[in-house]
Design an enzyme around this catalytic site. Structure first.
Site, PDB file in Angstrom:
ATOM      1  N   LYS A 182       0.856  -1.198   0.000  1.00  0.00           N
ATOM      2  CA  LYS A 182       0.000   0.000   0.000  1.00  0.00           C
ATOM      3  C   LYS A 182       0.889   1.244   0.000  1.00  0.00           C
ATOM      4  O   LYS A 182       1.484   1.604   1.011  1.00  0.00           O
ATOM      5  CB  LYS A 182      -0.915   0.055   1.227  1.00  0.00           C
ATOM      6  CG  LYS A 182      -1.962   1.154   1.031  1.00  0.00           C
ATOM      7  CD  LYS A 182      -2.519   1.736   2.300  1.00  0.00           C
ATOM      8  CE  LYS A 182      -1.765   2.891   2.857  1.00  0.00           C
ATOM      9  NZ  LYS A 182      -1.810   4.160   2.100  1.00  0.00           N
ATOM     10  N   SER A 235       4.420   7.969  10.533  1.00  0.00           N
ATOM     11  CA  SER A 235       4.531   8.747  11.773  1.00  0.00           C
ATOM     12  C   SER A 235       4.406   7.832  12.996  1.00  0.00           C
ATOM     13  O   SER A 235       3.845   6.733  12.913  1.00  0.00           O
ATOM     14  CB  SER A 235       3.435   9.813  11.789  1.00  0.00           C
ATOM     15  OG  SER A 235       2.177   9.176  11.731  1.00  0.00           O
ATOM     16  N   CYS A 290      12.864  11.312   7.597  1.00  0.00           N
ATOM     17  CA  CYS A 290      12.912  10.802   8.969  1.00  0.00           C
ATOM     18  C   CYS A 290      14.324  10.918   9.525  1.00  0.00           C
ATOM     19  O   CYS A 290      14.536  10.780  10.717  1.00  0.00           O
ATOM     20  CB  CYS A 290      12.443   9.355   9.020  1.00  0.00           C
ATOM     21  SG  CYS A 290      13.572   8.252   8.184  1.00  0.00           S
TER      22      CYS A 290
END
Ligand code: NAD
Length: 491
Positions: A182, A235, A290
């Site tokens: 996905k 997140s 990140c």
């Protein structure tokens, strides 16, 4: 949610299930924007749990044949994939810039990192090997082999559309699993193209499936009884949610979360040679990484010089459309995210941080509707401020000066996230102390972005990672396989 109706000049995406592109069973769509321009360039279907189920069924049907396919034959598919990715390298980089906004140079770098994962996974015939020992007792031998798990799934974030899925897909399929991906609904276009290329490599139908969508797809993946393992990148709140939900359903899970990365500068750092790397750490990919630096921590007397150099470098960056030559920082992903980053800058001012460079009013004349925020620098930032504690995911550098290396380490240890960190120093002792005691799992020494390569493990610590085995490298092989022990005696 979609604000445009289906129309000829906007691509409506499909899902890839059982070897064919098929319509999603939904009426809900998410608009994909070119963030430098503001135009809608695609519509991502927000697929339903029925779409996930169809993909899982295709993957489950393909599993028995694929796991019986010799590992070398599986690797050959990836060799062909690598060749096609090289052939379409520039096209893929342009798609990444168009859907995400990062500069073309940054997109090229991310496609390269993705290809490297495919290359490493090609080594599966060696990497997957087990071990054995004769005569563990008289006439009894013991062997361990690694076997695939079955159907595995991965859920990706928006910030590295071409690269993050490659942390998982090649390792999953080369070890004999079948796969459901996905992508982020915000950036589905490069994965669409990469799956197209993979399909040309002789992969049997159903081995790799792609389901576009949002939370409903994610939750259906977590819950589906026939999915054995889930990889997630995004997140921290969603990483925690996916870890809890999917492991509660009995799956193996690795969930990589958000970050707040500290860049420590010692008084003996060679700033002349380090400042480009430090600046790039904060503003590369417009801070949407990140591994991006978030807090600059000058130790002792280096504060003034490090601050002034960062301000000068930040002011020299050229903000614009990442496809344009000479642009060194692109837009943020969406109008919504731009608002969020602007709110953080407002909060920084309101909470008493000293604003040295203000990116709020940055405009790009020939791209008036792009989602741009200019490089921003705050000084005198404390951990009690929102900009000092929360992940901004934008081009905002906060400076938090300290007196000693111990104080710098205390700042890191107090923060719940621990993805990456860096130290700039000429002292081997300081570097060693820091590497040993910093809580982050990835440490840079005179390196701005501590990004391991495809043959090393990748993932954070504390609230930046939920799980055990990390992404790619040998951990990738371990994550996607189970060890089976056979103990035998022959009469
Ligand atoms: P996100 O958490 O919003 O989304 C990630 C994925 O979760 C997407 O596929 C999205 O569709 C899905 N999702 C979003 N909300 C959901 C919900 N409520 N329920 C179920 N699924 C949901 O993250 P993002 O904004 O796409 O990416 C940025 C974040 O990812 C940053 O926090 C960044 O630090 C992190 N990130 C971490 C790493 C790492 O290696 N640790 C790498 C890249 C990005």
């Amino acid at each position: 949610m979609s604000e445009v109706a289906e129309r000829a000049d906007v691509l409506t995406l499909d899902n890839f299930i059982g070897g064919a592109w098929v319509k999603a069973r939904t009426r809900a769509f998410f608009d994909v924007h070119n963030p430098a321009v503001g135009d809608v360039i695609g519509r991502t279907p927000l697929s339903s749990s029925a779409d996930v189920d169809a993909a899982v069924r295709a993957a489950a049907d393909a599993f028995p044949g694929w796991r019986e396919t010799p590992v070398n034959t599986r690797a050959q598919v990836l060799y062909r994939f690598k060749a096609l990715l090289e052939q379409h390298f520039e096209e893929l980089a342009r798609i990444v810039t168009t859907e995400h906004g990062k500069t073309l140079g940054e997109s090229r770098g991310s496609v390269r990192r993705g290809i490297e994962c495919v290359e490493v996974a090609c080594g599966a015939p060696s990497l997957m090997m087990g071990m054995g020992l004769e005569d563990i007792s008289s006439g009894i031998d013991c062997h361990v082999v690694r076997q695939p798990l079955g159907v595995c799934a991965a859920i990706a974030p928006f910030n590295f559309p071409a690269m993050v899925p490659m942390w998982f897909l090649p390792f999953a399929i080369v070890t004999g699993n079948t796969f459901v991906l996905k992508p982020s609904e915000q950036v589905p276009l490069s994965q669409r193209r990469m799956i197209d290329l993979l399909q040309q490599c002789g992969l049997p139908a159903g081995v790799v499936n792609l389901v576009n969508g949002g939370a409903e797809v994610v939750n259906a993946i977590c819950d589906h009884p026939d999915i054995r393992a889930v990889s997630f990148v995004g997140s921290t709140p969603i990483a925690r949610h996916v870890y809890q939900r999917a492991s509660h359903a009995g799956k193996r899970v690795q969930a990589l979360g958000g970050a707040k990365n500290f860049v420590v500068v010692m008084p003996d750092a060679n700033l002349e040679r380090s400042m480009d790397a430090i600046t790039e750490s904060f503003y590369g990919c417009a801070g949407e990484r990140c591994l991006a630096g978030s807090i600059l921590v000058p130790v002792g007397g280096v504060h003034g010089e490090a601050r002034d150099r960062l301000v000068a470098k930040a002011q020299a960056l050229k903000v614009g459309d990442g496809l344009e030559p000479g642009v060194t920082m692109g837009p943020l992903i969406s109008a919504r995210h731009r608002e969020r980053v602007l709110e953080y800058i407002d909060k920084g001012v309101a909470q008493g941080a000293k604003l040295l460079v203000d990116g709020r009013s940055t405009r790009v004349p020939d791209r008036p509707h792009g989602y741009f925020v200019g490089p921003t620098v705050f000084d005198e930032v404390s951990g009690g401020m929102a900009i000092g504690s929360e992940e901004i995911f934008g081009p905002v550098a906060s400076i938090s000066p300290v007196r000693t290396l111990d104080e710098a380490l205390a700042l890191l240890k107090a923060h719940p996230n621990a993805n990456a960190t860096s130290i700039f120093t000429s002292s081997g002792k300081a570097a060693r102390e820091f590497a040993k005691h910093a809580p982050a799992s990835m440490v840079g020494v005179n390196i701005g972005v501590a990004a391991p390569m495809a043959y090393f493990p990748f993932g954070g610590a504390k609230d930046s990672f939920f799980g055990d085995l990390k992404a790619h490298g040998r951990d990738g092989i371990e994550f996607y396989t189970d060890k089976k022990v056979t103990i035998s005696r022959w009469f």
